[in-house]
Design a protein around this motif. Structure first.
Motif, mmCIF file in Angstrom:
data_model
loop_
_atom_site.group_PDB
_atom_site.id
_atom_site.type_symbol
_atom_site.label_atom_id
_atom_site.label_comp_id
_atom_site.label_asym_id
_atom_site.label_seq_id
_atom_site.Cartn_x
_atom_site.Cartn_y
_atom_site.Cartn_z
ATOM 1 N N GLU A 272 9.714 63.751 28.718
ATOM 2 C CA GLU A 272 10.386 62.469 28.951
ATOM 3 C C GLU A 272 10.704 61.770 27.627
ATOM 4 O OE1 GLU A 272 9.466 58.266 31.289
ATOM 5 O OE2 GLU A 272 8.442 60.110 31.916
ATOM 6 N N LEU A 273 11.769 60.988 27.618
ATOM 7 C CA LEU A 273 12.208 60.286 26.417
ATOM 8 C C LEU A 273 11.088 59.442 25.822
ATOM 9 C CD1 LEU A 273 14.730 59.543 24.625
ATOM 10 C CD2 LEU A 273 15.021 57.571 26.139
ATOM 11 N N ASP A 274 10.897 59.565 24.520
ATOM 12 C CA ASP A 274 9.883 58.796 23.808
ATOM 13 C C ASP A 274 10.155 57.300 23.995
ATOM 14 O OD1 ASP A 274 8.579 57.399 21.461
ATOM 15 O OD2 ASP A 274 7.957 59.460 21.033
ATOM 16 N N SER A 275 9.103 56.539 24.261
ATOM 17 C CA SER A 275 9.241 55.119 24.572
ATOM 18 C C SER A 275 9.888 54.323 23.434
ATOM 19 C CB SER A 275 7.875 54.514 24.911
ATOM 20 O OG SER A 275 6.977 54.661 23.814
ATOM 21 N N ARG A 276 9.789 54.800 22.198
ATOM 22 C CA ARG A 276 10.392 54.061 21.086
ATOM 23 C C ARG A 276 11.911 54.064 21.142
ATOM 24 N NH1 ARG A 276 11.087 57.880 16.389
ATOM 25 N NH2 ARG A 276 10.518 59.941 17.201
ATOM 26 N N PHE A 277 12.503 54.943 21.997
ATOM 27 C CA PHE A 277 13.961 55.000 22.124
ATOM 28 C C PHE A 277 14.480 54.259 23.358
ATOM 29 C CE2 PHE A 277 13.263 59.248 19.917
ATOM 30 C CZ PHE A 277 13.639 58.772 18.666
ATOM 31 N N HIS A 278 13.588 53.801 24.226
ATOM 32 C CA HIS A 278 14.012 53.204 25.492
ATOM 33 C C HIS A 278 14.964 52.025 25.295
ATOM 34 C CE1 HIS A 278 10.437 54.860 28.090
ATOM 35 N NE2 HIS A 278 11.114 55.802 27.454
ATOM 36 N N SER A 279 14.617 51.107 24.417
ATOM 37 C CA SER A 279 15.431 49.895 24.257
ATOM 38 C C SER A 279 16.817 50.235 23.721
ATOM 39 C CB SER A 279 14.726 48.904 23.330
ATOM 40 O OG SER A 279 14.560 49.459 22.027
ATOM 41 N N GLN A 280 16.918 51.246 22.872
ATOM 42 C CA GLN A 280 18.223 51.620 22.326
ATOM 43 C C GLN A 280 19.140 52.181 23.411
ATOM 44 O OE1 GLN A 280 18.230 53.661 18.398
ATOM 45 N NE2 GLN A 280 15.996 53.545 18.532
ATOM 46 N N VAL A 281 18.570 52.987 24.309
ATOM 47 C CA VAL A 281 19.367 53.542 25.402
ATOM 48 C C VAL A 281 19.783 52.434 26.368
ATOM 49 C CG1 VAL A 281 19.372 55.125 27.365
ATOM 50 C CG2 VAL A 281 18.351 55.840 25.196
ATOM 51 N N VAL A 282 18.879 51.521 26.672
ATOM 52 C CA VAL A 282 19.205 50.400 27.555
ATOM 53 C C VAL A 282 20.316 49.551 26.954
ATOM 54 C CG1 VAL A 282 18.343 48.223 28.508
ATOM 55 C CG2 VAL A 282 16.973 50.305 28.718
ATOM 56 N N THR A 283 20.257 49.273 25.681
ATOM 57 C CA THR A 283 21.307 48.491 25.012
ATOM 58 C C THR A 283 22.659 49.186 25.120
ATOM 59 O OG1 THR A 283 19.733 47.505 23.454
ATOM 60 C CG2 THR A 283 22.058 47.505 22.814
ATOM 61 N N ALA A 284 22.671 50.505 24.943
ATOM 62 C CA ALA A 284 23.921 51.266 25.054
ATOM 63 C C ALA A 284 24.456 51.237 26.480
ATOM 64 C CB ALA A 284 23.697 52.712 24.606
ATOM 65 N N LEU A 285 23.578 51.304 27.459
ATOM 66 C CA LEU A 285 23.994 51.208 28.862
ATOM 67 C C LEU A 285 24.600 49.841 29.151
ATOM 68 C CD1 LEU A 285 20.889 52.943 30.503
ATOM 69 C CD2 LEU A 285 23.231 53.822 30.580
ATOM 70 N N GLU A 286 23.970 48.804 28.644
ATOM 71 C CA GLU A 286 24.478 47.436 28.855
ATOM 72 C C GLU A 286 25.828 47.239 28.170
ATOM 73 O OE1 GLU A 286 20.139 45.172 29.321
ATOM 74 O OE2 GLU A 286 21.143 45.232 27.382
ATOM 75 N N GLN A 287 26.003 47.839 26.994
ATOM 76 C CA GLN A 287 27.279 47.743 26.266
ATOM 77 C C GLN A 287 28.410 48.341 27.107
ATOM 78 O OE1 GLN A 287 27.292 49.833 22.484
ATOM 79 N NE2 GLN A 287 29.527 49.862 22.381
ATOM 80 N N ALA A 288 28.094 49.391 27.886
ATOM 81 C CA ALA A 288 29.089 50.028 28.739
ATOM 82 C C ALA A 288 29.142 49.415 30.132
ATOM 83 C CB ALA A 288 28.787 51.523 28.842
ATOM 84 N N ASN A 289 28.439 48.301 30.326
ATOM 85 C CA ASN A 289 28.399 47.604 31.615
ATOM 86 C C ASN A 289 27.870 48.468 32.748
ATOM 87 O OD1 ASN A 289 29.507 45.261 30.432
ATOM 88 N ND2 ASN A 289 31.600 45.974 30.805
ATOM 89 N N VAL A 290 26.917 49.327 32.410
ATOM 90 C CA VAL A 290 26.278 50.169 33.421
ATOM 91 C C VAL A 290 25.226 49.334 34.139
ATOM 92 C CG1 VAL A 290 24.822 52.181 33.809
ATOM 93 C CG2 VAL A 290 26.731 52.317 32.192
ATOM 94 N N GLU A 291 25.234 49.389 35.453
ATOM 95 C CA GLU A 291 24.276 48.615 36.254
ATOM 96 C C GLU A 291 22.916 49.277 36.238
ATOM 97 O OE1 GLU A 291 23.761 47.013 40.862
ATOM 98 O OE2 GLU A 291 25.727 47.706 40.135
ATOM 99 N N LEU A 292 21.909 48.501 35.864
ATOM 100 C CA LEU A 292 20.530 49.008 35.822
ATOM 101 C C LEU A 292 19.747 48.479 37.011
ATOM 102 C CD1 LEU A 292 19.863 48.416 32.012
ATOM 103 C CD2 LEU A 292 20.464 50.569 33.127
#
Length: 293
Positions: A272-292
């Motif tokens: 599973e993705l290392d927790s230190r990368f979680h916020s970066q992926v979430v930010t990228a999803l939000e930039q693309a207006n992906v619904e979480l």
């Protein structure tokens, strides 16, 4: 024959690592709704190297049946040996796929002549339309444009997924190839530039989480509306970067889990993705207006 946004679909798994075919079927429906042009099942992103042969065919069968002719389905059927590649490709054909994505033989590092003979043998023993797959970063061998040009003289070699990230390959391929084929990017970060130079689409990891945007970007690029396509590409740029913070498909599977589309399961040796990368992926999803979730 193949163009636009083609998703290299993940293989959903339960927390215990078992295939979740129902979640896979739901992903197929979502991609149809979002305008994705095609689905590659059991490619690199689908963890084809970690599943059993029974699971491999079960996933292909589930996608073909759920697609029901609404969207093109391409099976990843490349293997290290020529004989196994032929067997997998022919069995995928029996399940009803529209084409095969055949990666260059990995690890054994064949010569250009060896690559030519390999794909020639596959093409002569299989009736499916074949997309060559060049990804030297994973296979340790580069299928050169001159070899691709020779292979396109074979009737059922209909495309190439060029995943070097070198957009100059588009110009070189178009210069050398006499029989038109589908020239597809295998690198999300350079897909826009790839299409601007004459590519026909992308086999995409990013499309797993932003299928509508990737499809729209490809449609605009095909219409040569580069200004609008660039605006969408900018929105996708974060995902095109952050979904590769660890080896694919680790980040994209975590992103889909965060979107409540699949479970968190992934097969060893992937973790599973290392927790230190979680916020970066979430930010990228939000930039693309992906619904979480």
């Amino acid at each position: 024959m193949f163009s636009g946004s083609i998703v290299a679909i993940v293989t959903p798994m339960t927390d215990s690592g078992q295939l979740d075919l129902e979640a896979l079927r739901q992903l197929v429906d979502w991609h149809v709704e979002e305008g994705t042009s095609g689905i590659v099942v059991m490619g690199t992103t689908g963890e084809s190297g970690t599943v059993t042969e029974k699971e491999y065919f079960a996933a292909i069968d589930a996608v073909v049946k759920q697609a029901a002719g609404r969207i093109q389905v391409i099976a990843g059927s490349g293997a290290m040996s020529t004989n196994k590649t032929i067997t997998l490709t022919n069995q995928a054909k029996e399940l009803g796929v529209d084409g095969a994505l055949v990666v260059t033989p990995y690890y054994c590092k064949p010569s250009q002549q060896g690559l030519y003979e390999h794909f020639k043998a596959v093409a002569s023993h299989c009736e499916l339309p074949i997309i060559l797959y060049n990804v030297p970063g994973r296979t340790a061998v580069d299928l050169l444009p001159e070899t691709v040009a020779k292979l396109t003289e074979l009737e059922n070699i209909v495309g190439i997924k060029e995943a070097t990230g070198d957009v100059s390959r588009v110009t070189e391929l178009n210069r050398l190839i006499e029989t038109p084929i589908s020239i597809l990017s295998g690198d999300d970060a350079t897909a826009y530039d790839f299409m601007k130079l004459g590519g026909h689409g992308v086999i995409s990891v990013t499309a797993n989480v932003a299928p509508g945007l990737m499809s729209k970007m490809c449609q605009l690029a095909q219409a040569e509306n580069w200004k609008q396509a660039a605006l969408i590409n900018d929105k996708l740029s974060g995902l095109n970067d952050k979904l590769f913070l660890e080896a694919n498909p680790i980040p994209v599977k975590w992103a889909l889990y965060r979107m409540n589309k699949i479970g968190c399961g992934i097969r060893l040796p992937l973790t599973e993705l290392d927790s230190r990368f979680h916020s970066q992926v979430v930010t990228a999803l939000e930039q693309a207006n992906v619904e979480l979730s």
